[in-house]
Design a protein around this motif. Structure first.
Motif, mmCIF file in Angstrom:
data_model
loop_
_atom_site.group_PDB
_atom_site.id
_atom_site.type_symbol
_atom_site.label_atom_id
_atom_site.label_comp_id
_atom_site.label_asym_id
_atom_site.label_seq_id
_atom_site.Cartn_x
_atom_site.Cartn_y
_atom_site.Cartn_z
ATOM 1 N N ILE A 7 8.725 6.434 5.977
ATOM 2 C CA ILE A 7 10.069 6.789 5.756
ATOM 3 C C ILE A 7 9.937 8.136 5.272
ATOM 4 N N LEU A 8 9.264 8.720 4.496
ATOM 5 C CA LEU A 8 9.160 10.000 3.847
ATOM 6 C C LEU A 8 8.864 10.978 5.105
ATOM 7 N N THR A 29 1.013 -1.444 0.064
ATOM 8 C CA THR A 29 -0.030 0.227 0.029
ATOM 9 C C THR A 29 0.890 1.132 -0.059
ATOM 10 N N GLY A 30 2.115 1.072 0.295
ATOM 11 C CA GLY A 30 2.914 2.186 0.129
ATOM 12 C C GLY A 30 3.078 3.014 1.475
ATOM 13 N N ARG A 31 2.590 2.393 2.617
ATOM 14 C CA ARG A 31 2.587 2.838 3.944
ATOM 15 C C ARG A 31 3.899 3.052 4.417
ATOM 16 N N VAL A 32 4.859 1.991 4.233
ATOM 17 C CA VAL A 32 6.115 2.044 4.604
ATOM 18 C C VAL A 32 6.992 2.960 4.142
ATOM 19 N N VAL A 52 15.625 15.026 12.181
ATOM 20 C CA VAL A 52 16.207 14.037 11.251
ATOM 21 C C VAL A 52 16.901 14.606 10.203
ATOM 22 N N GLN A 53 16.574 15.607 9.464
ATOM 23 C CA GLN A 53 17.301 16.309 8.431
ATOM 24 C C GLN A 53 18.524 16.891 8.846
#
Length: 143
Positions: free
Chosen positions: A22-23, A15-18, A31-32
């Motif tokens: 991460i995004l 589903t693109g949840r991972v 984090v940046q």
């Protein structure tokens, strides 16, 4: 249980949840900043990893070198052997002295003490005791 977990991971991946998680993580300012700091320090990190790898390789080669290990054992044995012999000699003398003390019952009187004071070994021992007491007193004064 493990089957359910793997199915959930597959479902999230399909589903693109991972990817979204991460995004989302990458969008956080802390984090940046951390990633930016890591990128700036990559040359240092690479150098440290290289040094650690070399140290590991050296330690591994030393630990597995049977000839070096045997040489070290021999060297340590040669160093310890004279000390060991001296300790054995002192222990044997102490045992023999103790046996003599057990068999002798004579009382040492004043003249016996005076005669003992002429013995070079007694003199050496008394000088050692005096020197030890002097050093001990000097160290106590320094505290």
């Amino acid at each position: 249980m493990a089957e359910t977990l793997s199915q959930e991971v597959e479902h999230e991946a399909s589903t693109g949840r991972v990817e979204t998680d991460i995004l989302d993580q990458l969008m956080k300012p802390e984090v940046q900043r951390s990633l930016s700091e890591l990128v700036e320090n990559l040359p240092k990190l690479a150098e440290m990893v290289t040094l650690l790898t070399k140290a590991y390789d050296f330690a591994q080669s030393v630990a597995t070198d049977r000839i070096l290990i045997e040489d070290l054992k021999g060297g340590i044995g040669e160093f310890v052997k004279p000390i060991q012999e001296k300790v054995k000699g002192v222990a044997a003398a102490a045992i023999e002295a103790n046996e003599r003390v057990q068999t002798e019952s004579a009382t040492i009187g004043l003249f016996g003490l005076l005669k003992m004071l002429k013995d070079p070994q007694v003199q050496k021992t008394l000088r050692f005791i005096q020197a030890f007491l002097d050093v001990s007193a000097e160290r106590q004064k320094q505290r």
